[in-house]
Enzyme design. Sequence first.
Site, PDB file in Angstrom:
ATOM      1  N   HIS A   1      -1.075   0.937   7.567  1.00  0.00           N
ATOM      2  CA  HIS A   1      -1.615   0.940   6.206  1.00  0.00           C
ATOM      3  C   HIS A   1      -1.534   2.355   5.651  1.00  0.00           C
ATOM      4  CE1 HIS A   1      -4.095  -0.189   2.821  1.00  0.00           C
ATOM      5  NE2 HIS A   1      -4.992   0.739   3.128  1.00  0.00           N
TER       6      HIS A   1
ATOM      7  N   CYS B   1       0.831  -1.210   0.000  1.00  0.00           N
ATOM      8  CA  CYS B   1       0.000   0.000   0.000  1.00  0.00           C
ATOM      9  C   CYS B   1       0.862   1.254   0.000  1.00  0.00           C
ATOM     10  CB  CYS B   1      -0.942  -0.003   1.191  1.00  0.00           C
ATOM     11  SG  CYS B   1      -0.111  -0.246   2.777  1.00  0.00           S
TER      12      CYS B   1
END
Length: 998
Positions: A829, A454
């Site tokens: 994330h 990510c």
Amino acid sequence: MDKILEAVVMSSYPNNVKQGLVRRVIEASKQPMDSEQCWSMLELCTKLYLVGDTKYKREIGKEVLEVYGHYHPEEFEEFFNVRFLLSLLQEGYGPLGKRSHYVLDYIQLGLQFVLESPSANSIFSLLRIEVLRKVCERPSPKQCAKISKLLTQHPQCIPTGKHQVLFCQQLIRCIGQFQCVSEGEEDIMEFLEQVNKVSGLLQRIWRSQNSAILPSLKELFTIISSTEEQEVPSNALASVVQFVPLELMDGVIRNLTNDDSISDVQMMMAIGRMIDWVSWPLGKNIDKWIIALLKGLAAVKKFSILIEVTLSKIEKVFSKLLYPIVREGALSVLQYMLLSFQHSHEAFHLLLPHIPRLVASLKKEDSNSATSSLEQLAELIHCMFFRFSGFPDLYEPVLEAIKALPIPNEDRIKHLLGQNAWTSQKNELACFYPRLASKSETGKIGLINLGNTCYMNSIIQSLFMASDFRHSVLNLTEGNSQPLMTKLQWLFAFLEHSQRPAISPESFLSASWPPWFTPGAQQDCSEYLKYLLDRLHEEEKTGKRIYQKLKESSLMSQAMEHHYLNKTLIEKMFGGKMMTKIRCLKCLNVSSREEAFTDLSLAFPPPDRPIRGLGSTSALPVEEIGPQIIKPPENPSQITGSPWVRRKPPVSGDSAAQPVPVETLSFQEPRELAHPLSSDAVGLDTTKDPLLAFGEQACAPKDSRSVPDLINYFLSPERLTAENKYHCEKCASLQDAEKVAELTEGPHYLILTLLRFSFDPRTMKRKKILDNVSIPVVLKLPVLVASEETEDVCRHGKDKAAPGNTFVSVVYDLCSVVVHSGVSSESGHYYCYSRECTDTVPSAQPRDGTSKRGSDKQLDLEIQWYLFNDTRVSFSSFESVSNVTSFFPKDTAYVLFYRQRPGRPSCPLHEAAAEAGHLHSEPSLNKDLMEAISKDNILYLQEQEKEARNRAAYISALPKSPLWWRDFDRDKDDDSSSGGCSPAAGGGGSGSFHGLVF
């Protein structure tokens, strides 16, 4: 006497009169009488019991039969013979078309009087055969319950040997066809009682004969796994499973999941129907069997089945939390389904619209069951927030609903996620992620997460949304001798023209992977961005220059041509220059060095440094960033009291430096300067401009940091003392000094990295600074330029420019914000907010360089924001950007992209923008790239058609769960009090319970 009894029963006397007369007949029946008279009375009472048209007649028949069974046993045994019973069971009793429903009750009544008779064994043998035949005819639930009652009371009549196994299997077949046709609560309760009697008989048989269990379960699985077009098996089958000993569970599940004769469609049908059993109110251990089968399928890597079943059933399971009677089992199944579905956010996101209503309903119920379920549900939701961060717009209403409930700590969350995952090998699920049906409604394309990538996806999307850079990359010609830039061009082209909802950046990842990164581990997106830009820059420098055609331009001077031929695309788009000046505080000699940068790394000021609270406007006021002027001290020896501020924390033992007004910081003599960063320089009126009003609402609290605060701290002077003393060449010794940085060339795209990660020597780990930082949508940056250039070319600021250098105000618009969710750079994330900033300002501008208010509004308020989170792309807003940390404290802005707002086309500061403007027409892709995109789009359509066919087979196989959402609608619309069999905080009447069970 039979004639007297018949006359009394058929008379029109009142019941109390009849009852008195019947009493006399019964008393007379207890006396000795001849065989013929007994038979006549038995025939009459049998007729009354089996075909009596009133309950009263049946009760009289029963009572007299019992008297004759007790007082005339021989005659009764002779009457109650095998031939008579066979006729009753096979032909029935009464006129054709109106056969009696009470034959089994009659037989059960008579059996108690012949148990010791010589014909008893013959009767038992007959009944063993007849009950098997009966269940093969699929009798109604009521008749099945009567058979079960008969066999429970008289186990001698239960079939034996092979017939016993067959009987159990056929009985399960009967249960599979049970349906309750009435919606009345009394009828439903009667139905449940009937089902319990039948399943209770199975339990009795299994206890005495264990060998019948596995064949029975095999028949059960055959029923629920059938893919033939037929009536859906009844949820009453759940009552069978509850009696299977749990010690058999492992073996049964292992055999099922490893049986090659069971197709995936059959298995999916079976597990889907089992999950529907959570609505069965009287079952025990049903949730354990469902979870065991789900785990068994995960163990043999049947992930496609698990995914389809979870996505099709999870909402129905969730809706059952409304009902206290099935809540515990439904919650257990829901917990496993969510905690195991970790490869994608799809399952959790299906529930998001329903969570606030369910939470409100459980709070309204205010029972121990509801309170316990709320706490478990909140824990589950926080686990999902942790696993699938990056959806603030979706999660905000849910977070608001559960804000008063306990929050589990991170260790607890990791434990729950770790012990329930389908597999610890992420690559085993790679082919199942994502399962996207169509392209995002935004028209944008997502990037597939290849295993903690990510950090790369968010950077790539931010670069792609930098439209000037994207167009330049897409316009690159073939044979440019830049392999990495070519791969980026291909990736951008696919993001622009692919029909897929998300594409895989695997090829670009392998080409741009920093060699020190650990595969599969989370990385620092800022570190990756620096490495990527540096690689692209160095590659172009050593390869073919893409702007060779500028050499032939007659409009460009030789010096300018030389300047641009030596600039790479990265330098043009992201490159800026900064002058670092160090002044010896003894001899006042100043040494300076200019260096290039592609991003500014902004450290956080020490906690004791005051925040300049000057209102929460989006534009940057002069007090936030302004001309940096340092006044030479009259007495250099008295330097200890001078008010310079460090960019780093004060050295231990040194007096803390105090901030000074920004106007007093520079190497120049004090003079009146233009303040290019003042509010009026931007042309924004705080009382009239809607952008500022919005900015005030969206900004963080007054005591929070802002991006201007961090830039001010970055540009503020730093004292070099103690062990950090500066070696002055003029003094030829170490001396106290001051260092200050000044921007001398503003980049076209300004990249700001907020240095949130610092090394903690106590834990030996990099910790994260979670401070909320307010982000202005419009930023003004002071850039130092020659005043002649300012007057003759750009004329930013006011006309009172003294000889030498002066600061001009360069306006930047926010383009992208990369957000890190988590507490460590090694975990968490990344996702990003982006918008596509383009040139919207008019060509004619005021001579003072300010923008028109109308264009400001158009630029800042009308441009659509998008949220890029791996494969998911959605519409968003600047309000969401501003508030994300307020709602999700671990989600903090990390890397910011600003685009320089263009001024006059002839200004050197805006040459890159002018050049990029020529490229904004639709890029002409090379032939190979166009063909590759076209072929991939065709391939994608073929894949979609194939998947649609396969999915149609799967979905048609899945058991239907119609109208499950009515549970929520009923709860929402009904305000009646909740009961044990009704939804919490809204009963919905008798239909509610019917909806639950069926």
